[in-house]
Design a protein around this motif. Structure first.
Motif, PDB file in Angstrom:
ATOM      1  N   THR A 271      17.879  47.128  41.995  1.00  0.00           N
ATOM      2  CA  THR A 271      17.370  48.483  41.761  1.00  0.00           C
ATOM      3  C   THR A 271      17.409  48.768  40.268  1.00  0.00           C
ATOM      4  O   THR A 271      18.193  48.157  39.538  1.00  0.00           O
ATOM      5  N   PRO A 272      16.578  49.718  39.802  1.00  0.00           N
ATOM      6  CA  PRO A 272      16.597  50.054  38.381  1.00  0.00           C
ATOM      7  C   PRO A 272      17.943  50.652  37.961  1.00  0.00           C
ATOM      8  O   PRO A 272      18.666  51.209  38.781  1.00  0.00           O
ATOM      9  N   ILE A 273      18.239  50.517  36.689  1.00  0.00           N
ATOM     10  CA  ILE A 273      19.467  51.107  36.133  1.00  0.00           C
ATOM     11  C   ILE A 273      19.065  52.307  35.294  1.00  0.00           C
ATOM     12  O   ILE A 273      18.168  52.230  34.457  1.00  0.00           O
ATOM     13  N   PHE A 274      19.726  53.445  35.554  1.00  0.00           N
ATOM     14  CA  PHE A 274      19.449  54.658  34.784  1.00  0.00           C
ATOM     15  C   PHE A 274      20.516  54.836  33.719  1.00  0.00           C
ATOM     16  O   PHE A 274      21.707  54.769  33.998  1.00  0.00           O
ATOM     17  N   ILE A 275      20.079  55.065  32.497  1.00  0.00           N
ATOM     18  CA  ILE A 275      21.003  55.315  31.379  1.00  0.00           C
ATOM     19  C   ILE A 275      20.786  56.751  30.918  1.00  0.00           C
ATOM     20  O   ILE A 275      19.712  57.088  30.416  1.00  0.00           O
ATOM     21  N   PRO A 276      21.766  57.635  31.133  1.00  0.00           N
ATOM     22  CA  PRO A 276      21.568  59.037  30.747  1.00  0.00           C
ATOM     23  C   PRO A 276      21.494  59.218  29.237  1.00  0.00           C
ATOM     24  O   PRO A 276      22.131  58.482  28.483  1.00  0.00           O
ATOM     25  N   ALA A 277      20.715  60.204  28.809  1.00  0.00           N
ATOM     26  CA  ALA A 277      20.577  60.488  27.375  1.00  0.00           C
ATOM     27  C   ALA A 277      21.850  61.136  26.845  1.00  0.00           C
ATOM     28  O   ALA A 277      22.597  61.770  27.585  1.00  0.00           O
ATOM     29  N   PHE A 278      22.087  60.981  25.555  1.00  0.00           N
ATOM     30  CA  PHE A 278      23.179  61.700  24.891  1.00  0.00           C
ATOM     31  C   PHE A 278      22.733  63.140  24.693  1.00  0.00           C
ATOM     32  O   PHE A 278      21.552  63.393  24.453  1.00  0.00           O
ATOM     33  N   HIS A 279      23.674  64.069  24.806  1.00  0.00           N
ATOM     34  CA  HIS A 279      23.308  65.465  24.563  1.00  0.00           C
ATOM     35  C   HIS A 279      23.464  65.785  23.093  1.00  0.00           C
ATOM     36  O   HIS A 279      24.557  65.690  22.550  1.00  0.00           O
ATOM     37  N   VAL A 280      22.355  66.087  22.449  1.00  0.00           N
ATOM     38  CA  VAL A 280      22.376  66.377  21.008  1.00  0.00           C
ATOM     39  C   VAL A 280      21.569  67.636  20.756  1.00  0.00           C
ATOM     40  O   VAL A 280      20.793  68.075  21.610  1.00  0.00           O
ATOM     41  N   HIS A 281      21.743  68.219  19.571  1.00  0.00           N
ATOM     42  CA  HIS A 281      20.924  69.372  19.200  1.00  0.00           C
ATOM     43  C   HIS A 281      19.595  68.866  18.661  1.00  0.00           C
ATOM     44  O   HIS A 281      19.561  68.169  17.650  1.00  0.00           O
ATOM     45  N   CYS A 282      18.503  69.240  19.359  1.00  0.00           N
ATOM     46  CA  CYS A 282      17.185  68.737  18.969  1.00  0.00           C
ATOM     47  C   CYS A 282      16.562  69.594  17.871  1.00  0.00           C
ATOM     48  O   CYS A 282      16.303  70.774  18.056  1.00  0.00           O
ATOM     49  N   VAL A 283      16.343  68.972  16.717  1.00  0.00           N
ATOM     50  CA  VAL A 283      15.687  69.646  15.591  1.00  0.00           C
ATOM     51  C   VAL A 283      14.204  69.272  15.568  1.00  0.00           C
ATOM     52  O   VAL A 283      13.339  70.104  15.322  1.00  0.00           O
ATOM     53  N   ASP A 284      13.921  68.001  15.838  1.00  0.00           N
ATOM     54  CA  ASP A 284      12.541  67.502  15.805  1.00  0.00           C
ATOM     55  C   ASP A 284      12.480  66.220  16.634  1.00  0.00           C
ATOM     56  O   ASP A 284      13.013  65.197  16.230  1.00  0.00           O
ATOM     57  N   SER A 285      11.834  66.323  17.788  1.00  0.00           N
ATOM     58  CA  SER A 285      11.796  65.165  18.699  1.00  0.00           C
ATOM     59  C   SER A 285      10.690  64.173  18.333  1.00  0.00           C
ATOM     60  O   SER A 285      10.576  63.120  18.962  1.00  0.00           O
ATOM     61  N   THR A 286       9.874  64.480  17.310  1.00  0.00           N
ATOM     62  CA  THR A 286       8.779  63.574  16.945  1.00  0.00           C
ATOM     63  C   THR A 286       9.349  62.207  16.549  1.00  0.00           C
ATOM     64  O   THR A 286      10.243  62.139  15.709  1.00  0.00           O
ATOM     65  N   GLY A 287       8.840  61.160  17.154  1.00  0.00           N
ATOM     66  CA  GLY A 287       9.305  59.820  16.799  1.00  0.00           C
ATOM     67  C   GLY A 287      10.516  59.350  17.597  1.00  0.00           C
ATOM     68  O   GLY A 287      11.010  58.242  17.363  1.00  0.00           O
ATOM     69  N   ALA A 288      10.983  60.146  18.547  1.00  0.00           N
ATOM     70  CA  ALA A 288      12.152  59.738  19.343  1.00  0.00           C
ATOM     71  C   ALA A 288      11.835  58.483  20.164  1.00  0.00           C
ATOM     72  O   ALA A 288      12.658  57.572  20.274  1.00  0.00           O
ATOM     73  N   GLY A 289      10.623  58.447  20.702  1.00  0.00           N
ATOM     74  CA  GLY A 289      10.208  57.260  21.460  1.00  0.00           C
ATOM     75  C   GLY A 289      10.181  56.028  20.566  1.00  0.00           C
ATOM     76  O   GLY A 289      10.578  54.933  20.977  1.00  0.00           O
ATOM     77  N   ASP A 290       9.736  56.206  19.336  1.00  0.00           N
ATOM     78  CA  ASP A 290       9.695  55.090  18.383  1.00  0.00           C
ATOM     79  C   ASP A 290      11.108  54.624  18.030  1.00  0.00           C
ATOM     80  O   ASP A 290      11.358  53.428  17.888  1.00  0.00           O
ATOM     81  N   ALA A 291      12.020  55.587  17.878  1.00  0.00           N
ATOM     82  CA  ALA A 291      13.412  55.253  17.575  1.00  0.00           C
ATOM     83  C   ALA A 291      13.983  54.395  18.705  1.00  0.00           C
ATOM     84  O   ALA A 291      14.650  53.378  18.463  1.00  0.00           O
ATOM     85  N   PHE A 292      13.696  54.802  19.938  1.00  0.00           N
ATOM     86  CA  PHE A 292      14.181  54.033  21.091  1.00  0.00           C
ATOM     87  C   PHE A 292      13.683  52.589  21.023  1.00  0.00           C
ATOM     88  O   PHE A 292      14.462  51.639  21.146  1.00  0.00           O
ATOM     89  N   ILE A 293      12.374  52.436  20.826  1.00  0.00           N
ATOM     90  CA  ILE A 293      11.775  51.095  20.831  1.00  0.00           C
ATOM     91  C   ILE A 293      12.347  50.227  19.694  1.00  0.00           C
ATOM     92  O   ILE A 293      12.677  49.055  19.890  1.00  0.00           O
ATOM     93  N   GLY A 294      12.490  50.814  18.518  1.00  0.00           N
ATOM     94  CA  GLY A 294      13.022  50.057  17.376  1.00  0.00           C
ATOM     95  C   GLY A 294      14.451  49.596  17.625  1.00  0.00           C
ATOM     96  O   GLY A 294      14.803  48.439  17.398  1.00  0.00           O
ATOM     97  N   GLY A 295      15.287  50.525  18.104  1.00  0.00           N
ATOM     98  CA  GLY A 295      16.682  50.181  18.404  1.00  0.00           C
ATOM     99  C   GLY A 295      16.758  49.125  19.492  1.00  0.00           C
ATOM    100  O   GLY A 295      17.524  48.152  19.402  1.00  0.00           O
ATOM    101  N   PHE A 296      15.947  49.302  20.509  1.00  0.00           N
ATOM    102  CA  PHE A 296      15.891  48.351  21.624  1.00  0.00           C
ATOM    103  C   PHE A 296      15.547  46.947  21.117  1.00  0.00           C
ATOM    104  O   PHE A 296      16.198  45.964  21.477  1.00  0.00           O
ATOM    105  N   ALA A 297      14.521  46.862  20.283  1.00  0.00           N
ATOM    106  CA  ALA A 297      14.019  45.555  19.828  1.00  0.00           C
ATOM    107  C   ALA A 297      15.067  44.799  19.019  1.00  0.00           C
ATOM    108  O   ALA A 297      15.298  43.603  19.240  1.00  0.00           O
TER     109      ALA A 297
END
Ligand code: RIB
Ligand code: NA
Length: 317
Positions: free
Chosen positions: A245-271
């Motif tokens: 089955t898939p594994i779910f990893i919950p997000a960290f709770h942070v204060h969001c100032v600007d979510s632009t590029g969050a998906g890119d941050a994920f991909i870069g860190g992942f890679a």
């Protein structure tokens, strides 16, 4: 020799306006302006380089012969990226008009410009052979994605497609993808386009239902691994060959100032983590998850990417 992270994709100069709310059609608002380096491909390469612990990060793309293009290459080089960027003599560098409201949400229009001039030949066999992972997105000519992913697959490089922004994916392209990494909206839309029914709202329904739906839908896709980012909820990882089955990893709770590029941050860190850890997708996704969380706490896209130390601190607490 140690393998590199290779990002092939877009650069765009981000032109950003902040206002309390988004303007309604016909409305004029007074706000603040700033500009900085962006583009999904470049943002991902910058994130990968900032969190790297020695792993080399290469970026291959195409900018124009203009100030934005020069700025792009300078900025990337300063991040320690091995910059393999073609300069087009006449077509201008890509730009993105971004509106950000006080909640840190964004609306974007991208003009791809020179990004559409990148060709498969611009990605050399040498680049592909030195890569442990190749990451591509949807801000260049789709025919280039198709050709480059297929060449990478033939050379045994792990291929990642982040299908952002949403656009139809050809069967040939998908056949060369090892890890498909969409956000929940992109995933739902691509399933819809393939006639796969999902009766769950991936962005709202309980996580258990979401992971079940992702597992069922993934069964019909010709990719081994699906990594679906679920915004502020977290990320769902499913390696069909290694997990029941898939594994779910919950997000960290942070204060969001600007979510632009969050998906890119994920991909870069992942890679970067994927290359370092020898291909452990869950560990890589946990690392990407922390990289993304930190990125939303700062204004901007590439300039908001965290350092290795910041990501490690977050994962330790
Ligand atoms: O993912 C965020 C990026 O999308 C921005 O930097 C903008 O350039 C657009 O391409
Ligand atoms: Na940010």
């Amino acid at each position: 020799e140690d393998k590199a992270v290779l990002v092939v994709g877009s650069y765009a100069q981000d032109l950003v306006w902040n206002s309390k709310t988004f303007p309604a059609p016909g409305e004029t608002l007074v706000g603040k302006f700033r500009t900085g380096p962006g583009g999904k491909g470049s943002n991902q390469a910058v994130a990968a380089a900032r969190v790297s612990n020695g792993t080399k990060v290469m970026f291959c793309g195409c900018v124009g012969d203009d100030l934005f293009g020069t700025g792009a290459r300078d900025f990337q080089a300063k991040q320690g990226i091995d910059v393999r960027v073609k300069v087009h003599p006449t077509i201008p560098t890509g730009t993105a008009g971004i509106l950000v409201n006080d909640e840190g949400q964004n609306s974007i229009v991208v003009a791809l410009g020179s990004n559409l001039e990148l060709k498969s030949e611009d990605v050399s066999d040498d680049m592909l052979q030195s890569a442990g992972i190749i990451v591509m997105q949807h801000e260049i000519d789709p025919a280039v994605n198709e050709a480059v992913l297929s060449r990478a697959r033939a050379l045994g490089v792990t291929t990642v497609l982040n299908p952002a922004p949403m656009a139809p994916i050809s069967e040939t392209t998908l056949a060369s993808v090892d890890i498909l990494a969409p956000n929940e909206t992109e995933f739902a839309t691509m399933l819809q386009q393939r006639g796969i029914e999902v009766n769950v709202d991936l962005s709202k329904d309980p996580i258990e239902q979401v992971t079940t739906a992702i597992a069922e839908a993934s069964a019909a896709l010709p990719v081994r691994t699906v990594v679906v980012t679920l915004g502020s909820r977290g990320v769902c990882v499913y390696d069909k060959e290694a997990m029941d089955t898939p594994i779910f990893i919950p997000a960290f709770h942070v204060h969001c100032v600007d979510s632009t590029g969050a998906g890119d941050a994920f991909i870069g860190g992942f890679a970067t983590k994927f290359v370092e850890n020898g291909g452990d997708v869950v560990d890589a996704a946990k690392f990407g998850n922390a990289t993304a969380a930190l990125s939303v706490t700062k204004e901007g896209t590439a300039p908001a990417m965290p350092t290795r130390g910041e990501v490690e601190d977050m994962l330790q607490d």
